[in-house]
Design a protein around this motif. Structure first.
Motif, PDB file in Angstrom:
ATOM      1  N   ASP A 146      36.421  17.913  21.108  1.00  0.00           N
ATOM      2  CA  ASP A 146      35.631  16.699  20.912  1.00  0.00           C
ATOM      3  C   ASP A 146      34.386  17.005  20.079  1.00  0.00           C
ATOM      4  N   PHE A 147      34.087  16.106  19.141  1.00  0.00           N
ATOM      5  CA  PHE A 147      32.864  16.211  18.338  1.00  0.00           C
ATOM      6  C   PHE A 147      32.148  14.880  18.437  1.00  0.00           C
ATOM      7  N   LEU A 148      30.923  14.891  18.924  1.00  0.00           N
ATOM      8  CA  LEU A 148      30.162  13.664  19.160  1.00  0.00           C
ATOM      9  C   LEU A 148      28.887  13.669  18.328  1.00  0.00           C
ATOM     10  N   HIS A 149      28.552  12.493  17.831  1.00  0.00           N
ATOM     11  CA  HIS A 149      27.256  12.268  17.176  1.00  0.00           C
ATOM     12  C   HIS A 149      26.477  11.297  18.053  1.00  0.00           C
ATOM     13  N   ALA A 150      25.262  11.702  18.458  1.00  0.00           N
ATOM     14  CA  ALA A 150      24.441  10.863  19.333  1.00  0.00           C
ATOM     15  C   ALA A 150      23.103  10.575  18.678  1.00  0.00           C
ATOM     16  N   ASP A 151      22.552   9.425  18.987  1.00  0.00           N
ATOM     17  CA  ASP A 151      21.255   9.002  18.460  1.00  0.00           C
ATOM     18  C   ASP A 151      20.172   9.263  19.503  1.00  0.00           C
ATOM     19  N   GLY A 152      19.310  10.216  19.209  1.00  0.00           N
ATOM     20  CA  GLY A 152      18.151  10.484  20.064  1.00  0.00           C
ATOM     21  C   GLY A 152      16.882  10.371  19.262  1.00  0.00           C
ATOM     22  N   SER A 153      16.860   9.437  18.293  1.00  0.00           N
ATOM     23  CA  SER A 153      15.738   9.343  17.354  1.00  0.00           C
ATOM     24  C   SER A 153      14.441   8.897  18.005  1.00  0.00           C
ATOM     25  N   HIS A 154      14.492   8.472  19.265  1.00  0.00           N
ATOM     26  CA  HIS A 154      13.258   8.146  19.979  1.00  0.00           C
ATOM     27  C   HIS A 154      12.592   9.414  20.523  1.00  0.00           C
ATOM     28  N   PHE A 155      13.251  10.571  20.382  1.00  0.00           N
ATOM     29  CA  PHE A 155      12.664  11.853  20.768  1.00  0.00           C
ATOM     30  C   PHE A 155      12.108  12.555  19.537  1.00  0.00           C
ATOM     31  N   ARG A 156      11.008  13.252  19.723  1.00  0.00           N
ATOM     32  CA  ARG A 156      10.505  14.189  18.727  1.00  0.00           C
ATOM     33  C   ARG A 156      10.668  15.598  19.281  1.00  0.00           C
ATOM     34  N   VAL A 157      10.780  16.561  18.396  1.00  0.00           N
ATOM     35  CA  VAL A 157      11.024  17.943  18.810  1.00  0.00           C
ATOM     36  C   VAL A 157       9.990  18.403  19.824  1.00  0.00           C
ATOM     37  N   ARG A 158       8.721  18.169  19.550  1.00  0.00           N
ATOM     38  CA  ARG A 158       7.665  18.684  20.439  1.00  0.00           C
ATOM     39  C   ARG A 158       7.649  17.985  21.793  1.00  0.00           C
ATOM     40  N   ASP A 159       8.284  16.816  21.877  1.00  0.00           N
ATOM     41  CA  ASP A 159       8.278  16.058  23.131  1.00  0.00           C
ATOM     42  C   ASP A 159       9.561  16.209  23.932  1.00  0.00           C
ATOM     43  N   LEU A 160      10.502  17.006  23.419  1.00  0.00           N
ATOM     44  CA  LEU A 160      11.763  17.134  24.137  1.00  0.00           C
ATOM     45  C   LEU A 160      11.514  17.809  25.480  1.00  0.00           C
ATOM     46  N   PRO A 161      11.915  17.194  26.576  1.00  0.00           N
ATOM     47  CA  PRO A 161      11.639  17.783  27.894  1.00  0.00           C
ATOM     48  C   PRO A 161      12.445  19.056  28.118  1.00  0.00           C
ATOM     49  N   GLU A 162      11.967  19.872  29.054  1.00  0.00           N
ATOM     50  CA  GLU A 162      12.694  21.097  29.377  1.00  0.00           C
ATOM     51  C   GLU A 162      14.027  20.784  30.028  1.00  0.00           C
ATOM     52  N   ALA A 163      14.073  19.781  30.873  1.00  0.00           N
ATOM     53  CA  ALA A 163      15.318  19.366  31.530  1.00  0.00           C
ATOM     54  C   ALA A 163      15.922  18.224  30.716  1.00  0.00           C
ATOM     55  N   VAL A 164      16.747  18.580  29.736  1.00  0.00           N
ATOM     56  CA  VAL A 164      17.316  17.553  28.864  1.00  0.00           C
ATOM     57  C   VAL A 164      18.485  16.873  29.561  1.00  0.00           C
ATOM     58  N   GLU A 165      18.651  15.627  29.258  1.00  0.00           N
ATOM     59  CA  GLU A 165      19.750  14.847  29.822  1.00  0.00           C
ATOM     60  C   GLU A 165      20.359  14.017  28.710  1.00  0.00           C
ATOM     61  N   GLY A 166      21.684  14.004  28.645  1.00  0.00           N
ATOM     62  CA  GLY A 166      22.369  13.224  27.636  1.00  0.00           C
ATOM     63  C   GLY A 166      22.577  13.941  26.315  1.00  0.00           C
ATOM     64  N   PHE A 167      22.252  15.237  26.259  1.00  0.00           N
ATOM     65  CA  PHE A 167      22.410  15.997  25.023  1.00  0.00           C
ATOM     66  C   PHE A 167      23.700  16.823  25.018  1.00  0.00           C
ATOM     67  N   PHE A 168      24.500  16.680  26.070  1.00  0.00           N
ATOM     68  CA  PHE A 168      25.746  17.439  26.186  1.00  0.00           C
ATOM     69  C   PHE A 168      26.881  16.522  26.626  1.00  0.00           C
ATOM     70  N   ALA A 169      28.055  16.805  26.097  1.00  0.00           N
ATOM     71  CA  ALA A 169      29.257  16.106  26.554  1.00  0.00           C
ATOM     72  C   ALA A 169      29.772  16.755  27.833  1.00  0.00           C
TER      73      ALA A 169
END
Length: 461
Positions: free
Chosen positions: A98-121
């Motif tokens: 599976d290859f997925l493209h997701a939109d997380g454009s409301h996140f900026r690199v410096r603001d990405l939390p340590e406990a990410v959610e929704g970034f993995f299938a």
């Protein structure tokens, strides 16, 4: 304020290997089979500045690189198969991933939390499901000012060594490298390949811990200098050294030099003592801090489990790039009273003894024990006094350049996380720095964060 909503999937497709596989079915080993009850491994890299290419071209480059990487790693494009005798194999049938493209454009690199959610299938998927679902999924999430590339890999098919070898190869091929630097080994002729059948319940095994228990997750960072300071303290370093070599520098070199001087007689030392490694020192620091924070009674037995790589421990040795699981989980036991009444060095010595004793005979003994009682690995904190250390600061997590530079951070998903689960990553600045991803019950985390002995070595973000 940055929205904390999870990315949403824009598109999904199947990517197939660029060349058909000639690799036959690979039988799961005694190190693979216990992982059928574990979640898929979820690890990924965060890249800061999006490259000049439009996103559509980035996705095309990554799909092409992934297709070529799958032709080098045929098991990842296959499926699990159980034969009529109960043996489980990876069928390298080019079934695709599976290859997925997701939109997380409301996140900026410096603001990405340590406990990410929704970034993995495949969130929450158990490895047994590889019978019906792909062995691998890649999700590419676009951020406002970067890209996150996350891989979810079936844990019964790959361990951390195999995972990062694939990820490194995926990056190499995506940026145009024609000849990969690390060729995987798919041999299946070691003591790990057993005639014993693991009997599984109808529908397959489930995870052995509660994925819904409340926990907090935090990454504690240790600079190279902090690690060397801790290691020096644990080793009671009082060495007299020729040639002006700094003691802290020596501590970082010792483990490599013992490969050249196996008798331990290093030429620049007038006095040498058995060394406790940086990682064992950090583990001991964590063991004491968590035990204090849990407020356990002195008589309570605690367990510190460490996942060890068996490739170099077996005789004959496995190839360093043997593909599959070649790990064993080794426990060290001590009562809470022993841990807190002795000093840091004592705790580190207990871990050191366990690791030092885990050679060829011990690996084979654990294989024989599993064969007498075949079962899935019981992952979790069953008595409230367990710590499980996984991953490794030696994994080449930052050696990934897809064409727009090295990662700025490594993140993991929610897979296999419970109170007491620790994952070790190399620090981005390298040179011996370490990041510890710590998952604890909320009250235990609060206690660890206020523990003076532990926090004196932790660096600010």
């Amino acid at each position: 304020m940055v929205s904390q909503s999870v990315p949403h999937v824009v598109s999904r497709c199947t990517v197939f290997p660029s060349h058909k596989s000639s690799l036959g079915d690979l039988k799961l080993s005694v190190s693979d089979l216990p992982m059928l009850s574990c979640h898929y491994i979820q690890k990924g890299c965060l890249f800061a500045c999006s490259p000049a290419l439009p996103l559509s071209e980035i996705l095309a480059v990554l799909k092409s690189g992934l297709s070529m990487a799958l032709s080098r790693f045929p098991p990842l494009a296959g499926r699990l198969v159980t034969d009529s005798d109960g043996y489980v194999y990876v069928s390298c049938d080019d079934g695709g991933v599976d290859f997925l493209h997701a939109d997380g454009s409301h996140f900026r690199v410096r603001d990405l939390p340590e406990a990410v959610e929704g970034f993995f299938a495949f969130d929450g998927m158990v490895s047994y499901q590889g019978h019906f679902r792909p062995i691998l999924a890649v999700q590419v999430t676009e951020l406002a000012d970067g890209v996150f590339v996350g891989c979810s890999v079936n844990h019964a098919v790959a361990d951390g060594t195999s995972f990062w070898n694939f990820f490194n190869t995926f990056a190499e091929l995506s940026r145009g490298v024609k000849r990969i630097s690390r060729v995987p080994d798919f041999s299946r002729d070691s003591v790990l390949i057993s005639p014993v059948v693991l009997k599984l319940p109808d529908g397959g095994p489930k995870v052995t811990f509660s994925a819904d228990s409340p926990v907090r997750e935090k990454i504690f960072r240790f600079t190279r200098e902090s690690v060397l300071k801790l290691k020096s303290k644990v080793n009671n370093q009082k060495w007299e050294i020729d040639g002006g070599v700094e003691a802290a520098e020596l501590m970082g070199k010792f483990s490599n030099d013992t490969l050249k001087f196996p008798d331990g007689k290093l030429p620049w030392l007038r006095t040498a003592v058995a060394e406790i490694s940086s990682f064992q020192s950090l583990s001991a620091l964590l063991w004491r801090g968590i035990t204090r924070a849990r407020k356990l009674p002195p008589s309570k037995k605690t367990t510190f489990r460490m996942a060890v790589n068996c490739r170099h421990r077996l005789e004959p040795k496995l190839d360093p790039l043997y593909f599959g699981n070649a790990i064993q989980s080794i426990p060290t036991y001590a009562s809470a009273g022993e841990i807190l009444s002795h000093d840091l060095r004592w705790c580190a010595e207990q871990l050191n003894k366990t690791v030092a004793a885990h050679g060829n005979e011990t690996v084979r003994k654990m294989v024989e024990e599993w064969e007498r009682d075949p079962r899935c690995f019981p992952l979790g904190n069953f008595d409230g006094a367990m710590i499980t250390m996984g991953s490794s600061p030696r994994f080449p997590m930052y050696d990934n350049d897809f064409g727009w530079g090295r990662p700025v951070a490594v993140r993991s998903g929610r897979a296999n996380k419970f109170d007491g689960k620790i994952s070790a990553f190399p620090g981005r600045e390298a040179g011996g720095s370490v990041d510890l991803e710590v998952v604890l019950a909320p009250e235990t985390m609060a206690g660890l964060e206020s523990d003076p002995e532990f926090m004196q070595y932790v660096s600010a973000y």
